[in-house]
Structure formats: structure tokens, C-alpha cells
Design a protein around this motif. Structure first.
Motif, short mmCIF file in Angstrom:
data_model
loop_
_atom_site.label_atom_id
_atom_site.label_comp_id
_atom_site.label_asym_id
_atom_site.label_seq_id
_atom_site.Cartn_x
_atom_site.Cartn_y
_atom_site.Cartn_z
N GLN A 103 0.83 -1.21 0.00
CA GLN A 103 0.00 0.00 0.00
C GLN A 103 0.86 1.25 0.00
N LYS A 104 1.88 1.23 0.87
CA LYS A 104 2.77 2.37 0.93
C LYS A 104 3.95 2.06 0.02
N ASP A 105 4.14 2.91 -0.99
CA ASP A 105 5.26 2.64 -1.88
C ASP A 105 6.55 2.78 -1.09
N VAL A 106 7.53 1.99 -1.43
CA VAL A 106 8.79 2.08 -0.69
C VAL A 106 9.90 2.52 -1.66
N ASP A 127 14.06 7.82 -1.84
CA ASP A 127 13.93 9.24 -2.17
C ASP A 127 15.15 9.83 -2.85
N HIS A 172 9.87 12.61 -4.51
CA HIS A 172 9.13 13.68 -3.83
C HIS A 172 8.47 14.65 -4.82
N GLY A 190 0.94 10.80 -5.23
CA GLY A 190 0.81 9.46 -4.67
C GLY A 190 0.55 8.40 -5.73
N ARG A 243 3.69 7.75 -7.77
CA ARG A 243 4.67 6.97 -7.01
C ARG A 243 4.27 5.49 -7.01
N GLN A 244 2.98 5.24 -6.89
CA GLN A 244 2.54 3.85 -6.88
C GLN A 244 2.73 3.22 -8.27
N GLU A 250 -3.35 -4.05 -0.96
CA GLU A 250 -4.03 -2.75 -0.95
C GLU A 250 -3.23 -1.69 -1.72
N ALA A 265 -4.26 4.00 -0.47
CA ALA A 265 -3.96 5.35 0.00
C ALA A 265 -4.28 6.42 -1.05
#
Ligand code: ADP
Ligand code: ADP
Length: 234
Positions: free
Chosen positions: A83-86, A89, A139, A143, A146-147, A166, A170
Motif C-alpha cells: 500500500q505504501k510505496d517504498v 527518495d 518527492h 501518490g 509513485r505507486q 491494498e 492510500a
């Protein structure tokens, strides 16, 4: 794609306050090349089940076979999107996509089609609408973008089995809808086996050949639904 067989799989977490049974007697067979969604309330064991099949976690209870072979840990040819992209950065978009190949030490001459890794990364980024974003940094992206990069980073490994936990959870509704169409296009093109966790029945029905419904305490399969709706193909 890969065939997956689960036989009487259980998972018990040992916690400070005692054992927590997260899964109870899960038996199911998943066909090679199918798109399977797992739905159910929070805490019903969806992530636990996915982690076991993906080899990110293990259990002594029951057996999990991929292409007939019992697994007990990570398997080649798997890729996972969370769910949270990793994304890292400090790496550009294209360098994030290339990361798994660098880690695995895969260079272009080991590939049958002899495209350079960079060419393949660019193609994938174009496929998800990120042409021209190769040299941006995470950055600088929304969102959803990024996904999409995270999805490209999974696809560059040419997975036979793609796990998604998921992946759109987000994102706002409009982005989520665009992502569903993109994912379907990608799936139609690459034909991996996909295990997709979602809270959204709508997403599950739109994307899947099959929807597994779980319930909690302890997590078990309560419904197994085949979907035969015509889906967009392009
Ligand atoms: P879902 O993905 O459906 O939200 P999970 O698989 O994350 O469900 O969790 C299933 C159950 O197992 C929940 O009761 C959760 O609290 C518990 N659980 C998940 N991971 C752990 C863990 N690492 N340690 C202890 N309990 C866990
Ligand atoms: P999800 O619903 O997406 O699975 P959770 O918030 O339930 O997300 O879990 C997030 C992380 O915390 C997972 O890695 C899960 O394994 C872990 N976790 C969940 N419940 C527990 C718990 N009771 N004890 C320890 N870890 C847990």
C-alpha cells in the motif's frame, strides 16, 4: 503464471499476551494466470495469507505449493507491491525501477530479448503514463505516480506471480479508478498470476477472475466467487 495450492494452512502469531490465531484451515487452489482478489474486514488475515504465499513469512501448519513444490520462504519470480510505496527518495524514478535488477545483478545480456535494462524501464514507465518522468525524484510525484513507479519496479522483474497488498488503498477515488484500468491493461499484456488484496468489493469485481472472501476470528475463507464479467481488453 504459476499454480498455487494451499492445504489446511494455519497461522498463529506468538505475542506477549499469548498466541493469536490469524488463519484457520485455509485450503484453496489458484490457477496459473488468474487474477485473484482477497477481500474481507480489517484484521481478517488477508496480509497474513498473502505474506505466506509470497514466502515473506512461514508457518509450520499446513502446506503451500507453487507449481507443485512446497515453499517455505521467498521464491524466485515473485514481486510484491504494498500500500505504501517504498521508493528510495535519493534515487531518480528510473533508478528506483532498476533497483531490483541491480540487487540481483541482472544485466542486459542475460535477457533473451537483449533490450538494455534502461530501455525496459523506460518502456514500463511509458506503459503507466510516466514517459518523461524518468529523471524526476519521488518527492516530485503525486501518490498515484509513485505507486505507478512501484508497479514498474515490480514488473521489471518479469514476475510470474505478482502480489499486491491494498496497492490503491492510500489513493483518492479518481486516481484509484485510473489505476484499476492501468493494472488491467498491464495484466492483459503480461499474463502473470496476480494475488490482489483490497477492501473494495468494486475493485475486486472489476479486476478479478475470482474473489476470495475472508472473515475474522480466526481468519478463514467464507466465500469463493468466480467472476465472469466481460472486462476491458486493450
Ligand atoms: P488484514 O490484512 O486482513 O487486515 P492481518 O493479516 O494484518 O489482517 O492480521 C490478521 C490478524 O493477525 C489480526 O488480528 C492482526 O492483529 C494479527 N497479526 C498480524 N500480524 C501480526 C504480527 N506480526 N504479530 C501478531 N499479530 C499479528
Ligand atoms: P493491514 O490491515 O494492511 O494488514 P495492519 O495495520 O493490520 O495493516 O498491520 C500492519 C503491520 O503490523 C503488518 O506488518 C502486520 O503484520 C503487523 N501487525 C498487525 N497486527 C499486529 C499485532 N497485533 N502485533 C504485532 N504486529 C502486528
Amino acid at each position: 503464471g504459476k499454480t498455487i495450492n494451499l492445504d489446511q494452512v494455519e497461522k498463529i502469531y506468538q505475542t506477549r499476551t499469548g498466541p493469536v490465531q490469524a488463519l484457520s484451515k485455509i485450503s484453496v487452489n489458484l490457477d496459473s494466470g488468474s487474477f485473484v482478489s482477497i477481500v474481507g474486514p480489517s484484521g481478517c488475515g488477508k496480509s497474513t495469507l498473502m505474506n505466506l504465499i509470497a514466502g515473506l513469512d512461514t508457518t509450520p501448519h499446513g502446506s503451500i505449493r507453487i507449481n507443485g513444490e512446497k515453499i517455505n520462504g521467498p521464491v524466485d519470480g515473485n514481486a510484491v507491491v504494498f500500500q505504501k510505496d517504498v521508493l528510495l527518495d535519493w534515487r531518480s524514478v528510473i533508478d528506483n525501477v532498476l533497483l531490483p535488477l541491480e540487487i540481483q545483478g541482472i544485466s542486459w545480456w542475460s535477457r533473451p530479448n537483449r533490450k538494455t535494462n534502461k530501455e525496459r524501464a523506460k518502456e514500463l514507465l511509458e506503459l503507466v503514463g510516466l514517459k518523461g518522468f524518468e529523471d524526476k525524484y519521488p518527492h516530485e510525484l503525486s501518490g498515484g505516480m509513485r505507486q505507478r513507479v512501484a508497479i514498474c519496479r515490480a514488473l521489471i522483474q518479469e514476475p510470474e506471480l505478482l502480489f499486491m497488498d491494498e496497492p490503491f488503498g492510500a489513493l483518492d477515488a479518481l486516481t484509484r479508478e485510473q489505476m484499476m484500468y492501468d493494472l488491467l491493461r498491464i495484466y492483459n499484456k503480461y499474463k502473470f498470476t496476480c494475488i490482489f488484496i483490497t477492501h473494495s468489493i468494486e475493485e475486486a469485481v472489476f479486476l478479478s477472475d475470482r474473489v476470495l472472501v475472508m472473515s475474522s476470528r480466526p481468519g478463514k475463507l467464507v466465500k469463493d466467487i468466480s467472476i465472469n464479467l466481460p472486462r476491458p481488453r486493450n
